[in-house]
Write an enzyme that holds these catalytic residues in place. Structure first.
Site, mmCIF file in Angstrom:
data_model
loop_
_atom_site.group_PDB
_atom_site.id
_atom_site.type_symbol
_atom_site.label_atom_id
_atom_site.label_comp_id
_atom_site.label_asym_id
_atom_site.label_seq_id
_atom_site.Cartn_x
_atom_site.Cartn_y
_atom_site.Cartn_z
ATOM 1 N N HIS A 249 45.145 45.714 36.468
ATOM 2 C CA HIS A 249 43.911 45.608 37.129
ATOM 3 C C HIS A 249 43.993 46.684 38.305
ATOM 4 C CE1 HIS A 249 44.220 42.397 34.517
ATOM 5 N NE2 HIS A 249 44.840 41.765 35.193
ATOM 6 N N HIS B 224 42.231 40.540 30.501
ATOM 7 C CA HIS B 224 43.361 40.295 29.398
ATOM 8 C C HIS B 224 43.485 40.076 27.971
ATOM 9 C CE1 HIS B 224 44.412 38.255 33.665
ATOM 10 N NE2 HIS B 224 44.863 38.597 33.643
#
Lengths: 333, 333
Positions: B57, B219
């Site tokens: 991320h 995700h």
């Protein structure tokens, strides 16, 4: 084609509108001409800097307009040179009486159009001059270029020449340091995937699922070699080998380093590549100056890949890289 | 799988090494534990902030470590929660005697592990507390989450709680303003493509060539609706409709706005989307405060897509958003 757009023919206009809304204190946009202008332009008695090129390389160039960098940026259609009319409009908007300096990446259309804009400006009594950046060591001539291509190192020229102009250098002085920066920098890129310009809706080149291209240009121009993807360290070795083997002797010098993502490369991979860049430079006696530039500075839409740029510094260039600036693009210089 | 890596099992360690080399004055890395720590930690008598989560991320969370934001960030394997041992190590490294505050995105693994780390720290005499961010309005429960997911708004909590700690607030005060920020922010994302975690080498979900998913998690957790790609303005309308229709009344308030790219979205598209975000907010009586945050703040490797976050501000939060900070991640806050 998977894109967050409304209509292919409106992408540049709508992007510029978003930029203006997001950065209203910093820039304004001359919408009829697709020109991003520093909000307080023209700045009297300062050499004004203008750059530009095809859109699709954001934050290049509009993201670098502001105090201490560019006074204006001309946004062409995607991967298409801006017109001389755009460049003339930018020139007139930013001229503060000390002349206008063009930073031009070496692509034939950009060079011809900026030369023509300079002639048109001369006819209106505005003095202009320019530098052509050609930092890409990959190939000597290319699809859209005679000689070497201008790529991400151009951002160093924006910063150094922009700070020099802000510092009060005259047109000849700005040109001299822009040429000096260009002469001391070398870049090389690689790509894993193509990108898709919105208007055509088609990839600009085809590449296999296991392939990469070393030396690929930012418009998909062919590079040095197409081959199977290698480990990151080996890719970095090849790119730095070509850069360090070129005519600038970086060894023993302080060097600004840029690891530039082309659009879809995860930040994770850019830092991973930088780790090996740092190792190789240390081994070769090249001293990384200050904080390296790891991020997206000159992209190719959603292309996966990256470029490396080294710029051999002297004290004056270091001072101008460190000088304050205020622009929209990510990393504060 | 097209990636600039050496070996899937080494991507996180090599990324952290590159970050440390690139930002040596700002951070150091405890390599045995995958923890990024502010270079001058522990700062005595300051509440220390720790966050963390799965890698992939970036720049979240390591890019937000430094003066005025996080004291440490725990980097898990890609899309995998860090362990309590990592979190404890981070806690011990940054504790300056005023307690340690955890900023935790609402994913079950992250929450459980930070809770366990807090118990382990208590046993060592270090006082801890935490906030769980849950800004994503898309779905109430999700693949890895009970309740709402914590996504890009978490970066606003890093900044506001980080500045509050830097400003001398005690642990209870930092917790209060972190909870206040979280309670006043709402986010929503969408995705055009999947990403490929290096270790599996496989996309985390399948999506058609003409499809998008509204409300997709970072995700790849399922969102609200899978459908044919719509024009950007319509996508923004749907996302903002859900955000503005939720329980925070943004109308009439000053609001911090983030348009966050998920990794492969061209900057062109983020600005294009922002243009319509600005139009809708104006129409709805929501005042955009300061400069909006348009760029990559919390990505999902090379996923294409973006999220929108709105944070309703009060004077104290505005002051903390504006407070100086020094971190590796792109946009200066």
């Amino acid at each position: 084609m998977k894109k967050i757009i409304n209509a292919p023919e409106r992408v540049v206009a709508e992007m510029l509108r978003g930029m203006e809304l997001a950065h209203s204190g910093l820039i304004r946009v001359i919408h009829d001409f697709g020109v991003v202008v520093r909000a307080d332009a023209p700045v009297q008695n300062k050499v004004a800097l203008v750059s530009g090129g095809g859109s699709g390389h954001e934050p290049t160039h509009g993201g670098y307009v502001g105090f201490g960098m560019l006074d204006a940026a001309c946004a062409g259609a995607v991967f298409t040179s801006p017109t001389p009319e755009q460049m003339l409009e930018a020139t007139k908007a930013v001229d503060g009486g000390a002349g206008v300096f063009y930073v031009v990446k070496n692509y034939t259309g950009d060079v011809l159009n900026f030369e023509m804009a300079g002639e048109l400006a001369d006819a209106e009594g505005i003095q202009t001059d320019y530098v052509v950046t050609n930092d890409d060591v990959a190939v000597e001539d290319s699809t859209f270029t005679a000689g070497r291509r201008g790529i991400a190192g151009t951002i160093f020229v924006h910063k150094i020449a922009g700070a020099a102009a802000q510092d009060g250098k005259d047109l000849a002085g700005v040109k001299e340091i822009a040429q000096r920066a260009n002469a001391n920098m070398r870049s090389m890129g690689m790509a894993l995937t193509s990108c898709i310009p919105p208007e055509s809706g088609e990839p600009i080149f085809e590449i296999g699922d296991e392939e990469m291209e070393i030396g690929m240009g930012i418009h998909g121009e062919p590079g040095v070699e197409r081959k199977k993807i290698e480990p990151a360290d080996q890719i970095v070795d090849e790119m730095l080998g070509k850069i360090l083997g070129d005519t600038v002797n970086f060894s023993g010098s302080e060097v600004a380093v840029m690891v530039n993502g082309l659009g879809a490369t995860p930040i994770m991979e850019l830092y991973l590549a930088y780790a090996h860049v740092a190792d190789v430079l240390k081994r070769e006696g090249v001293q990384v100056w200050g904080r390296p530039y790891v991020g997206e500075y000159m992209t190719s839409l959603e292309m996966a890949g990256f470029s490396i740029t080294l710029l051999k510094l002297d004290d004056e260039m270091k001072g101008y890289l460190e000088a304050p600036c205020s622009v929209a693009a990510g990393r504060p210089f």
